[in-house]
Write an enzyme that holds these catalytic residues in place. Structure first.
Site, PDB file in Angstrom:
ATOM      1  N   HIS A   1       2.251   3.559  -8.793  1.00  0.00           N
ATOM      2  CA  HIS A   1       2.310   2.424  -9.419  1.00  0.00           C
ATOM      3  C   HIS A   1       3.242   1.313  -9.826  1.00  0.00           C
ATOM      4  O   HIS A   1       3.427   0.524 -10.360  1.00  0.00           O
ATOM      5  CB  HIS A   1       0.740   2.119  -9.982  1.00  0.00           C
ATOM      6  CG  HIS A   1      -0.505   2.587  -9.186  1.00  0.00           C
ATOM      7  ND1 HIS A   1      -0.269   1.876  -7.997  1.00  0.00           N
ATOM      8  CD2 HIS A   1      -0.948   3.132 -10.372  1.00  0.00           C
ATOM      9  CE1 HIS A   1      -1.585   2.343  -8.280  1.00  0.00           C
ATOM     10  NE2 HIS A   1      -2.443   2.877  -8.492  1.00  0.00           N
TER      11      HIS A   1
ATOM     12  N   ASP B   1       0.851  -0.893   0.217  1.00  0.00           N
ATOM     13  CA  ASP B   1       0.303  -0.221  -0.062  1.00  0.00           C
ATOM     14  C   ASP B   1       0.630   1.479   0.136  1.00  0.00           C
ATOM     15  O   ASP B   1       2.341   1.007   0.850  1.00  0.00           O
ATOM     16  CB  ASP B   1      -0.376  -0.020   1.457  1.00  0.00           C
ATOM     17  CG  ASP B   1      -2.331   0.769   0.824  1.00  0.00           C
ATOM     18  OD1 ASP B   1      -2.540   1.467  -0.045  1.00  0.00           O
ATOM     19  OD2 ASP B   1      -2.385   0.994   2.401  1.00  0.00           O
TER      20      ASP B   1
ATOM     21  N   LEU C   1      10.902 -20.747  -4.758  1.00  0.00           N
ATOM     22  CA  LEU C   1       9.863 -19.747  -4.514  1.00  0.00           C
ATOM     23  C   LEU C   1       8.360 -19.590  -4.919  1.00  0.00           C
ATOM     24  O   LEU C   1       8.361 -19.701  -5.923  1.00  0.00           O
ATOM     25  CB  LEU C   1      10.329 -18.281  -4.400  1.00  0.00           C
ATOM     26  CG  LEU C   1       9.228 -17.270  -3.851  1.00  0.00           C
ATOM     27  CD1 LEU C   1       9.897 -16.356  -3.126  1.00  0.00           C
ATOM     28  CD2 LEU C   1       9.630 -15.903  -4.572  1.00  0.00           C
TER      29      LEU C   1
HETATM   30  C1  IPE Z   1      -5.761  -2.721   0.330  1.00  0.00           C
HETATM   31  O1  IPE Z   1      -5.420  -1.769  -0.256  1.00  0.00           O
HETATM   32  C2  IPE Z   1      -5.303  -3.537  -1.274  1.00  0.00           C
HETATM   33  C3  IPE Z   1      -3.907  -3.774  -2.020  1.00  0.00           C
HETATM   34  C4  IPE Z   1      -2.618  -3.205  -1.957  1.00  0.00           C
HETATM   35  C5  IPE Z   1      -4.444  -4.489  -3.758  1.00  0.00           C
HETATM   36  P1  IPE Z   1      -5.962   0.063  -0.341  1.00  0.00           P
HETATM   37  O2  IPE Z   1      -5.366   1.091  -0.789  1.00  0.00           O
HETATM   38  O3  IPE Z   1      -7.324  -0.382  -1.210  1.00  0.00           O
HETATM   39  O4  IPE Z   1      -7.184  -0.727   1.210  1.00  0.00           O
HETATM   40  P2  IPE Z   1      -8.132   0.473   1.590  1.00  0.00           P
HETATM   41  O5  IPE Z   1      -8.940   1.216   0.519  1.00  0.00           O
HETATM   42  O6  IPE Z   1      -7.058   1.822   2.131  1.00  0.00           O
HETATM   43  O7  IPE Z   1      -8.178  -0.496   3.238  1.00  0.00           O
HETATM   44  C1  IPE Z   2      -1.847   0.739  -3.274  1.00  0.00           C
HETATM   45  O1  IPE Z   2      -1.300   1.577  -3.480  1.00  0.00           O
HETATM   46  C2  IPE Z   2      -2.269  -0.003  -4.467  1.00  0.00           C
HETATM   47  C3  IPE Z   2      -3.434  -0.914  -5.408  1.00  0.00           C
HETATM   48  C4  IPE Z   2      -4.305  -0.985  -4.259  1.00  0.00           C
HETATM   49  C5  IPE Z   2      -3.137  -0.973  -6.380  1.00  0.00           C
HETATM   50  P1  IPE Z   2      -2.888   2.720  -3.223  1.00  0.00           P
HETATM   51  O2  IPE Z   2      -2.842   2.801  -4.754  1.00  0.00           O
HETATM   52  O3  IPE Z   2      -3.421   2.160  -2.634  1.00  0.00           O
HETATM   53  O4  IPE Z   2      -1.684   3.538  -3.048  1.00  0.00           O
HETATM   54  P2  IPE Z   2      -2.405   4.659  -1.852  1.00  0.00           P
HETATM   55  O5  IPE Z   2      -2.960   3.899  -0.467  1.00  0.00           O
HETATM   56  O6  IPE Z   2      -3.843   5.669  -2.120  1.00  0.00           O
HETATM   57  O7  IPE Z   2      -1.486   5.455  -1.260  1.00  0.00           O
HETATM   58 MG    MG Z   3      -3.522   2.794  -0.589  1.00  0.00          MG
END
Ligand code: IPE
Ligand code: IPE
Ligand code: MG
Length: 249
Positions: free
Chosen positions: A42, A25, A136
């Protein structure tokens, strides 16, 4: 092979976690902080995945599971969702041969039926190609949700046992999407949030949880080592007392 469940038996406690599961995240915030579009985060995140896989191989970790796209991530703006899908395709195109050369077995779990048929084919081919690799096992959770997993496993269990009225944990667990892996020893979430966000709800029952403020694109081998050191400092009791654990070792 069916692994021991942490609630029906006391599992082994490996010094190096055998299975590490990560919620990657903070990509969006990493980019926003640099005045870049979220997608730049990303893209950087995919690079961090590569580094993390290498670091796990070097440390002898057997299973690495990455949450790449949750069943709730469809709620994001359409543009971000399609960019994520494109990134997934590019990553598969670029990385699968390298993974195969490095003896890495790739699994993609989740409700894949919602993906573009071309992407579904690519996933199936990548999994077939790397199926017998043993160094792995890298699992990418895509359109995955912990509740979806428990629901689909229940449906399969019922279909396999018509008229079922009683059942055991094992009977359900064998149908979970990740039945091929032991439960995660170590769970990591980057990006500062301290929640599970519908990740492996069943399997995280007794995992050690590690939360870090580091955004996923900045997560490197040192960050992984910090998480492993934190894991190694814990006493995993699985319901027993500390005295009982001390006597065992
Ligand atoms: C969780 O992250 C899902 C992934 C990392 C793929 P999110 O950024 O979507 O989670 P929330 O919405 O903050 O809980
Ligand atoms: C995690 O990073 C990747 C996915 C959920 C695909 P985020 O896109 O949730 O990044 P933040 O949380 O908005 O910073
Ligand atoms: Mg996120």
């Amino acid at each position: 092979m069916i692994y021991k469940s942490s609630t029906t038996a006391v599992p082994e406690v490996p010094k190096v976690p055998r299975h590490v599961a990560i919620i990657m995240d903070g990509n969006g915030r990493w980019a926003t902080k640099r005045l870049l579009p979220r997608v730049a985060g990303h893209v950087k995140g995919v690079e961090a995945v590569r580094g993390c896989v290498e670091a796990c191989v070097e440390r002898g970790i057997e299973y690495l599971t990455l949450f790449a796209f949750s069943s709730e991530n469809w709620r994001r703006p359409q543009e971000e969702v399609s960019l994520l899908m494109r990134l997934f395709v590019t990553a598969l195109e670029r990385e699968v041969s390298k993974m195969h050369a490095n003896d890495i077995c790739l699994k993609v779990v989740g409700d894949l039926s919602r993906f573009d048929p071309k992407l579904q084919d690519m996933i199936a081919n990548a999994m077939r190609k790397t199926a017998n690799n043993t160094r792995l096992t890298l699992t990418v959770c895509a359109n995955y949700g912990g509740r979806w997993d428990i629901m689909q496993a229940t449906a399969k269990m019922v279909a396999a046992n018509p008229g079922l009225t009683e059942f055991t944990e094992e009977m359900l667990a064998e149908h979970l999407a990740m039945a091929y892996a032991p439960e995660p020893d170590l769970f990591i979430r980057t990006g500062g949030e301290e929640r599970i966000s519908n990740f492996l709800l069943w399997q995280l029952a007794y995992s050690e949880l590690h939360f870090t403020d580091t955004f996923w694109p900045d997560f490197d081998s040192q960050s992984l080592d910090a998480a492993i050191a934190s894991y190694q400092s814990r006493e995993r009791r699985f319901g027993r007392t500390g005295d009982q654990v001390a006597k065992k070792s």
